[in-house]
Structure formats: structure tokens, C-alpha cells
Design an enzyme around this catalytic site. Sequence first.
Site, mmCIF file in Angstrom:
data_model
loop_
_atom_site.group_PDB
_atom_site.id
_atom_site.type_symbol
_atom_site.label_atom_id
_atom_site.label_comp_id
_atom_site.label_asym_id
_atom_site.label_seq_id
_atom_site.Cartn_x
_atom_site.Cartn_y
_atom_site.Cartn_z
ATOM 1 N N LYS A 15 0.843 -1.181 0.000
ATOM 2 C CA LYS A 15 0.000 0.000 0.000
ATOM 3 C C LYS A 15 0.884 1.238 0.000
ATOM 4 O O LYS A 15 1.965 1.240 0.593
ATOM 5 C CB LYS A 15 -0.910 0.020 1.237
ATOM 6 C CG LYS A 15 -1.893 -1.136 1.317
ATOM 7 C CD LYS A 15 -2.984 -1.022 0.274
ATOM 8 C CE LYS A 15 -4.024 -2.120 0.464
ATOM 9 N NZ LYS A 15 -5.073 -2.053 -0.592
ATOM 10 N N GLU A 43 4.727 8.412 2.380
ATOM 11 C CA GLU A 43 4.844 8.068 0.974
ATOM 12 C C GLU A 43 6.251 7.582 0.643
ATOM 13 O O GLU A 43 7.228 8.004 1.244
ATOM 14 C CB GLU A 43 4.506 9.305 0.133
ATOM 15 C CG GLU A 43 3.823 8.993 -1.173
ATOM 16 C CD GLU A 43 3.263 10.248 -1.839
ATOM 17 O OE1 GLU A 43 2.566 10.101 -2.844
ATOM 18 O OE2 GLU A 43 3.522 11.353 -1.346
ATOM 19 N N ASN A 44 6.334 6.672 -0.340
ATOM 20 C CA ASN A 44 7.598 6.150 -0.867
ATOM 21 C C ASN A 44 8.442 5.451 0.199
ATOM 22 O O ASN A 44 9.658 5.384 0.099
ATOM 23 C CB ASN A 44 8.414 7.271 -1.523
ATOM 24 C CG ASN A 44 7.659 7.925 -2.660
ATOM 25 O OD1 ASN A 44 7.033 7.231 -3.472
ATOM 26 N ND2 ASN A 44 7.683 9.245 -2.725
ATOM 27 N N ARG A 45 7.762 4.922 1.215
ATOM 28 C CA ARG A 45 8.426 4.183 2.297
ATOM 29 C C ARG A 45 9.387 5.051 3.117
ATOM 30 O O ARG A 45 10.249 4.537 3.835
ATOM 31 C CB ARG A 45 9.179 2.943 1.760
ATOM 32 C CG ARG A 45 8.266 1.862 1.193
ATOM 33 C CD ARG A 45 7.295 1.379 2.249
ATOM 34 N NE ARG A 45 6.479 0.251 1.849
ATOM 35 C CZ ARG A 45 5.215 0.327 1.432
ATOM 36 N NH1 ARG A 45 4.638 1.503 1.316
ATOM 37 N NH2 ARG A 45 4.544 -0.744 1.126
ATOM 38 N N LEU A 46 9.239 6.370 3.027
ATOM 39 C CA LEU A 46 10.064 7.276 3.826
ATOM 40 C C LEU A 46 9.295 7.634 5.095
ATOM 41 O O LEU A 46 8.895 8.784 5.325
ATOM 42 C CB LEU A 46 10.426 8.525 3.017
ATOM 43 C CG LEU A 46 11.298 8.264 1.786
ATOM 44 C CD1 LEU A 46 11.544 9.546 1.015
ATOM 45 C CD2 LEU A 46 12.613 7.622 2.197
#
Length: 228
Positions: free
Chosen positions: A22, A204-207
Site C-alpha cells: 500500500k 509516501e515512498n516508504r520514507l
Amino acid sequence: MADVTDREADPAVPFDLASMRKQYRAEGLAETELAATPVEQFARWFKQAATEGGLFEPNAMVVSTADAEGRPGSRTVLLKHFDEQGFVFYTNYDSRKARDLAENPHVSLLFPWHPMARQVIVTGVARRTGRDETAAYFRTRPHGSQLGAWASVQSAVVAGRDALDSAYAELAARYPEGEQVPVPPHWGGFRVVPRAVEFWQGRENRLHDRLRYVAEDAGGWRVERLGP
């Protein structure tokens, strides 16, 4: 040996796990937004989880322990109280988790609030609650749950479901609804005194944002940002 293509086509694996993910779009968590103590911050997040999070049991947490030889074990338990002294749960003192804690009191608590893209991870030392505190909580439990604390020899091998139901039926006959059930001597609470508490907010973006309170030896807390 099967190649990657063969594994992807394997009918025994109905989902493409590698592509299941996700994208988190939640608001972030900044150092300037944090409360003075981790318990205050936990109270803020817990209130949101309980009222806005759409969680079935927001006080459900994964309790992870390890025995004296370092062999780990995890299970889901319900948080029953928290304050500046720590986080409290109750269990059978003959259970696997309690035996682990008797040998190695270091413990981790994980609150997996997935619908909110949040986690809280508490690490600390577990100590038994006093019998008066245990008894006070036991009296708040539903009658059936009080009987269940006696009926179950937690973590022990049982002959079958019938044996468990039979033990419960005998207790129900001995202590009918409205009659006080004594507190089992082998049952009670643990208070986890935190040494570190991490607040994880999906981004977002796994950050992701990961802010961790760490207890200082002289008292108070310092806050660290961890890489996602």
C-alpha cells in the site's frame, strides 16, 4: 530447483506477495508535534485509534518475550492500563510469556494500528503487579472471563476442547452468576516500565517517520529520529 517463473505460477501461492503493498499518504509526524513524555504521546494516539481508527480492538498489542536462551515468542494480548509508571496487561503466571519474563524480564509491546498507518513499539522491563491491583482488575472482568482464568491451564497441552469445556462447566456450577469468583493465585498482571517508545507513522515512498523516546539515566527523555 524451480525458477522464479515457476514459483509465480505455483497454484499453491494464490497471491503475488512481492507486489502486495500500500502507498501511505498520511500526514507526517514532526519532532515539534510530540508531547513531553512518551506516555502523553501514546495517550494522544490511543485516543485517535480508539475513536477514529476503525480498529476492532485498539488496545490489542503483540507482546514479544524471550527465554533465558534467547528463544523468542510473540502473542496478542490486551492492554488494560497505562500511565507514567508503565503499560499493564494480565495473564496466567504459568503461561509461556510469564515463564519467559521470569527468566528474562526484557519485553517488547507492538501496537499495530494498520488502518491509520501507525505503529507504537514499547521496549522495557516487565514486573508483576501487586495482588491488590490484580484483584481490583479481576473484579471488573465479566463473570465468564473470571471462570476462564481458572479453567485454562494456559500454554499447557490439553486433551481436547471437551476437556476445556468440562472444566469451565464445573466452575460455572461451583460459582454461578452473581457469586464472587476468587482471584486465581496463578493469575495476575505485568507492568512494562518503558525504556524506549517508538512512534511510527507511514509516509509516501516508504520514507516513514520514526520518532523514538529514549529514557535518560538521570531522568527525562531524549527523542531520536530513526531512518525508515
